[in-house]
Design a protein around this motif. Structure first.
Motif, short mmCIF file in Angstrom:
data_model
loop_
_atom_site.label_atom_id
_atom_site.label_comp_id
_atom_site.label_asym_id
_atom_site.label_seq_id
_atom_site.Cartn_x
_atom_site.Cartn_y
_atom_site.Cartn_z
N ILE A 75 19.11 1.54 -4.95
CA ILE A 75 19.30 2.92 -5.42
C ILE A 75 18.04 3.46 -6.09
O ILE A 75 17.29 2.71 -6.72
N GLU A 76 17.82 4.76 -5.93
CA GLU A 76 16.80 5.47 -6.71
C GLU A 76 17.49 5.95 -7.99
O GLU A 76 18.43 6.74 -7.90
N PRO A 77 17.06 5.53 -9.17
CA PRO A 77 17.68 6.02 -10.40
C PRO A 77 17.67 7.55 -10.50
O PRO A 77 18.59 8.15 -11.05
N ASN A 80 0.78 -1.25 0.00
CA ASN A 80 0.00 0.00 0.00
C ASN A 80 0.80 1.29 0.00
O ASN A 80 0.22 2.37 0.01
N SER A 81 2.13 1.21 0.05
CA SER A 81 2.91 2.44 0.15
C SER A 81 4.34 2.22 -0.29
O SER A 81 4.78 1.07 -0.47
N GLY A 82 5.06 3.32 -0.43
CA GLY A 82 6.45 3.26 -0.87
C GLY A 82 7.36 2.59 0.15
O GLY A 82 8.21 1.78 -0.21
N ALA A 83 7.17 2.94 1.42
CA ALA A 83 8.02 2.35 2.46
C ALA A 83 7.83 0.84 2.52
O ALA A 83 8.80 0.08 2.64
N GLU A 84 6.58 0.41 2.41
CA GLU A 84 6.31 -1.04 2.42
C GLU A 84 6.93 -1.72 1.20
O GLU A 84 7.39 -2.86 1.29
N PHE A 118 16.11 -1.40 -7.50
CA PHE A 118 15.79 0.01 -7.76
C PHE A 118 14.58 0.44 -6.94
O PHE A 118 13.58 -0.28 -6.87
N ASP A 119 14.68 1.64 -6.37
CA ASP A 119 13.54 2.27 -5.74
C ASP A 119 13.01 3.31 -6.72
O ASP A 119 13.56 4.40 -6.85
N GLU A 120 11.97 2.93 -7.46
CA GLU A 120 11.34 3.86 -8.41
C GLU A 120 9.99 4.33 -7.88
O GLU A 120 9.05 4.60 -8.64
N VAL A 121 9.90 4.43 -6.56
CA VAL A 121 8.66 4.89 -5.93
C VAL A 121 8.29 6.29 -6.43
O VAL A 121 7.12 6.57 -6.70
N GLN A 122 9.31 7.14 -6.60
CA GLN A 122 9.02 8.51 -7.05
C GLN A 122 9.28 8.71 -8.55
O GLN A 122 8.52 9.40 -9.22
N CYS A 123 10.34 8.10 -9.09
CA CYS A 123 10.72 8.39 -10.47
C CYS A 123 10.04 7.46 -11.48
O CYS A 123 10.17 7.66 -12.68
N ALA A 151 5.46 2.80 -6.06
CA ALA A 151 4.27 3.22 -5.28
C ALA A 151 3.83 4.56 -5.87
O ALA A 151 3.73 4.66 -7.09
N LYS A 152 3.65 5.58 -5.04
CA LYS A 152 3.24 6.92 -5.47
C LYS A 152 2.43 6.93 -6.77
O LYS A 152 1.22 6.76 -6.73
N GLY A 153 3.07 7.13 -7.91
CA GLY A 153 2.35 7.37 -9.17
C GLY A 153 1.45 6.25 -9.63
O GLY A 153 0.48 6.49 -10.35
N ALA A 195 19.88 9.15 -0.07
CA ALA A 195 18.77 8.27 -0.46
C ALA A 195 17.57 8.50 0.44
O ALA A 195 17.69 8.97 1.57
N PHE A 196 16.39 8.15 -0.08
CA PHE A 196 15.19 8.10 0.74
C PHE A 196 14.38 6.89 0.31
O PHE A 196 14.08 6.72 -0.86
N HIS A 197 14.05 6.03 1.29
CA HIS A 197 13.28 4.83 0.97
C HIS A 197 12.02 4.69 1.81
O HIS A 197 11.38 3.64 1.77
N GLY A 198 11.67 5.73 2.57
CA GLY A 198 10.45 5.67 3.38
C GLY A 198 10.75 5.71 4.86
O GLY A 198 11.90 5.84 5.27
N ARG A 199 9.69 5.58 5.68
CA ARG A 199 9.80 5.85 7.12
C ARG A 199 9.70 4.63 8.03
O ARG A 199 9.58 4.79 9.24
N GLY A 234 14.78 11.50 -5.19
CA GLY A 234 13.71 12.49 -5.03
C GLY A 234 13.95 13.41 -3.85
O GLY A 234 14.48 14.51 -3.99
N GLU A 235 13.59 12.90 -2.65
CA GLU A 235 13.69 13.72 -1.42
C GLU A 235 15.10 14.29 -1.24
O GLU A 235 15.26 15.39 -0.72
N GLY A 236 16.10 13.49 -1.64
CA GLY A 236 17.50 13.88 -1.41
C GLY A 236 17.94 15.09 -2.21
O GLY A 236 19.03 15.62 -1.97
C1 PLP Z 1 8.09 8.68 -1.06
C2 PLP Z 1 9.15 7.65 -1.24
C3 PLP Z 1 9.16 6.48 -0.47
C4 PLP Z 1 8.17 6.24 0.65
O1 PLP Z 1 6.88 6.19 0.19
P1 PLP Z 1 5.65 6.23 1.24
O2 PLP Z 1 4.46 5.92 0.40
O3 PLP Z 1 5.64 7.60 1.84
O4 PLP Z 1 5.92 5.19 2.26
C5 PLP Z 1 10.13 5.54 -0.74
N1 PLP Z 1 11.05 5.73 -1.71
C6 PLP Z 1 11.07 6.84 -2.46
C7 PLP Z 1 12.09 6.98 -3.53
C8 PLP Z 1 10.13 7.85 -2.24
O5 PLP Z 1 10.16 8.97 -2.98
#
Ligand code: PLP
Length: 404
Positions: free
Chosen positions: A187-189, A101-105, A220-225, A249-251, A135-139, A192-194
Motif C-alpha cells: 500500500i501507498e500510505p 534506480n527507479s520507483g518501479a524497480e 509500503f510504497d513510499e516512492v511518492q509520499c 525512489a523519487k524524492g 494504487a500505482f506502483h510503476g510501469r 499519489g497517481e490514484g
Molecule cells: C512514481 C511512482 C512509482 C514508479 O516510479 P518510477 O520511478 O516512475 O518507476 C511507484 N510507486 C509510486 C507510489 C509512485 O508514485
C-alpha cells in the motif's frame, strides 16, 4: 518548434502527452524556458526535486563525486552506498537496504523480497500480494499487475499472477481476501497517481495489526509520499507503526535517478547473493547525491518547515476551494503532497495554471496535484496562491454560462 506542427519528425516514441514547454535552467522553485519565460514549479518533476532545482549542496555533491568516480558496479564494495544505507537505517525502521534506480524497480524488488521471505521460511505457496484500488506502483509488468489498472495492462500480454486488489480501504473486506497463499499487503500510505488519497493513520495501524495476526508482511510504497513530502521523513510515521519492507525512489535522488528497497534484517536477509541485482543500483554518484538530499531533509527544523508551509498552503487552498465551488470540490493529501478535487476537468485547470506560470500535475479521480519543493519559502507560496486565483478567474471566463 515542437508538437504536431513541427517541421521535424520527432524520434521520441509518442508515449507521453507533453506540454509544449522547453526548460533551459532551474533555480530553487523556478524554471526558465529556452525563451526566457519563468514558471513556478509546483510539480517538482512529479515529487522528485525535493530541494528544488540547482540546490548548491546537491550541485556540490554531484560535481565533486563526478570528478572522482561515477560507477564501478556491485562487484565491489561501495562506501558511498554504505553511507547512504546507514543514514536511511538510522532514521527509519529499516536495517537493510537494496539500491536500484527507479520507483518501479523498488516496488518490484519489494514484491520479490516479500515472496522470497516466505519461500525461505518454508512457505513457497505464499505468493499473493494484496493491493488497493487506485494504487500505482510503476510501469513494470509486476508493478502494473500489483496495481491492477486494466487500462495500463491493455495490449501487453499476460500479466504476472499472484496479485489481488482490495476495492476499498476497509479492513473487513481486506481480511476476507487473506488466505493460505497471501504473502503480504502492498500500500501507498498516501496514494499519489490514484488521486492524492491519504489512507489515514487508523487504517495503517489496522493494517499492521492484521499483518501480525495473519503472519504476513506489510509493504509500503513510499516512492511518492516518502522523503519528507508529508512533513515526516516517511508518511507512515504519522501512524506510529512500521512496515516490514518499503520502496522509495523519487524524492531520495532530488532529481538523480535513485530508488531503494528498505527492510527489516529478518526480511531483507533472505536476499542472498545471486537472488537479485542491478547494474547501476547504488552507484557512487547517485548515492552521494542521495546522502546530500537526506542530510538536508534531516537538518534541524527542515521537516517542521515542511509542516508549516503545508499548513499555510492548505489554509489558503481551503479558502480558494470555498470561494470557487464551481471549480474545486475539496482538498486532499498530506503535508506538501496536496490534492485539489476538481469540478471542471482537472487537465483544464493544469492548463489554466500553466498559463498563469504555475506548474502542477494531474492525478486520478479528477484531482490536481500540487507538489512544491520541500524547501519552498512563503513568497513563492504567495505567488502560487495568486496564480491559482488568477487561473480560477480565467477558467470562470471560459466557462461562462456552463458554471453556476
Ligand atoms: C512514481 C511512482 C512509482 C514508479 O516510479 P518510477 O520511478 O516512475 O518507476 C511507484 N510507486 C509510486 C507510489 C509512485 O508514485
Amino acid at each position: 518548434m515542437s508538437g504536431p506542427d513541427s517541421p521535424l519528425k520527432s524520434h521520441i516514441m509518442p508515449s507521453y502527452n507533453r506540454a509544449s514547454l522547453r526548460f533551459a535552467s532551474g533555480d530553487g522553485a523556478w524554471l526558465t524556458t529556452t525563451d526566457g519565460e519563468k514558471y513556478l514549479d509546483f510539480g517538482s518533476g512529479v515529487a522528485v526535486n525535493t530541494l528544488g532545482h540547482s540546490h548548491p549542496k546537491l550541485v556540490h555533491a554531484m560535481t565533486e563525486q563526478a570528478q572522482k568516480l561515477w560507477h564501478v558496479s556491485n562487484l565491489y564494495e561501495i562506501p558511498e552506498q554504505e553511507a547512504l544505507a546507514t543514514t536511511l537505517c538510522q532514521n527509519s525502521f529499516a536495517e537493510l537496504v537494496f539500491f536500484n534506480n527507479s520507483g518501479a524497480e523498488a516496488a518490484e524488488g519489494m514484491i520479490k523480497t516479500m515472496r522470497k521471505y516466505h519461500a525461505t521460511n518454508g512457505h513457497p505457496e505464499k505468493v499473493t500480494l494484496i493491493s488497493f484500488a487506485g494504487a500505482f506502483h510503476g510501469r513494470t509488468l509486476a508493478a502494473l499487475a500489483a496495481a491492477g489498472n486494466e487500462a495500463y495492462l491493455e495490449g501487453f500480454g499476460p500479466a504476472p499472477t499472484g496479485f489481488v486488489q482490495c476495492p476499498s480501504f476497509d479492513i473487513e473486506q481486506l481480511e476476507a481476501l487473506i488466505d493460505d497463499t497471501t504473502a503480504g499487503i502492498l500500500i501507498e500510505p498516501v496514494q499519489g497517481e490514484g488521486g492524492v488519497r491519504d489512507v489515514g493513520t487508523d487504517f495503517l495501524r489496522a493494517l499492521r495489526a492484521l499483518c501480525d495476526k495473519h503472519d504476513i508482511l506489510l509493504g509500503f510504497d513510499e516512492v511518492q509520499c516518502g522523503i519528507g513530502r508529508t512533513g515526516k521523513l516517511f508518511a507512515h510515521e504519522w501512524a506510529d507503526i512500521t512496515p516490514d519492507i518499503m520502496a522509495i525512489a523519487k524524492g531520495i535522488g532530488g532529481g538523480f535517478p535513485l530508488g531503494a528497497v528498505l527492510a527489516t534484517r529478518e526480511v531483507g536477509s533472505v536476499m542472498q547473493p545471486g537472488t537479485h541485482g542491478s547494474t547501476y543500483g547504488g552507484n557512487p554518484l547517485g548515492c552521494r547525491v542521495g546522502s546530500a538530499v537526506l542530510e538536508t531533509v534531516l537538518e534541524d527544523g527542515f521537516l517542521e518547515h515542511v509542516q508549516d508551509m503545508a499548513v499555510y498552503l492548505r489554509q489558503h487552498l481551503a479558502r480558494i476551494v470555498d470561494e470557487n465551488r464551481d471549480i474545486f470540490a475539496g482538498l486532499r493529501g498530506s503535508g506538501l503532497m496536496v490534492g485539489l478535487e476538481c469540478v471542471v476537468p482537472n487537465m483544464e485547470i493544469v492548463t489554466a495554471l500553466r498559463e498563469a506560470n504555475l506548474l502542477s500535475v494531474g492525478a486520478g479521480e479528477n484531482t490536481l496535484r500540487l507538489l512544491p519543493p520541500l524547501n519552498i519559502e512563503k513568497p513563492d507560496m504567495d505567488t502560487a496562491i495568486a496564480a491559482i486565483e488568477t487561473a480560477c478567474e480565467a477558467l470562470r471566463k471560459t466557462h461562462q454560462g456552463d458554471l453556476s
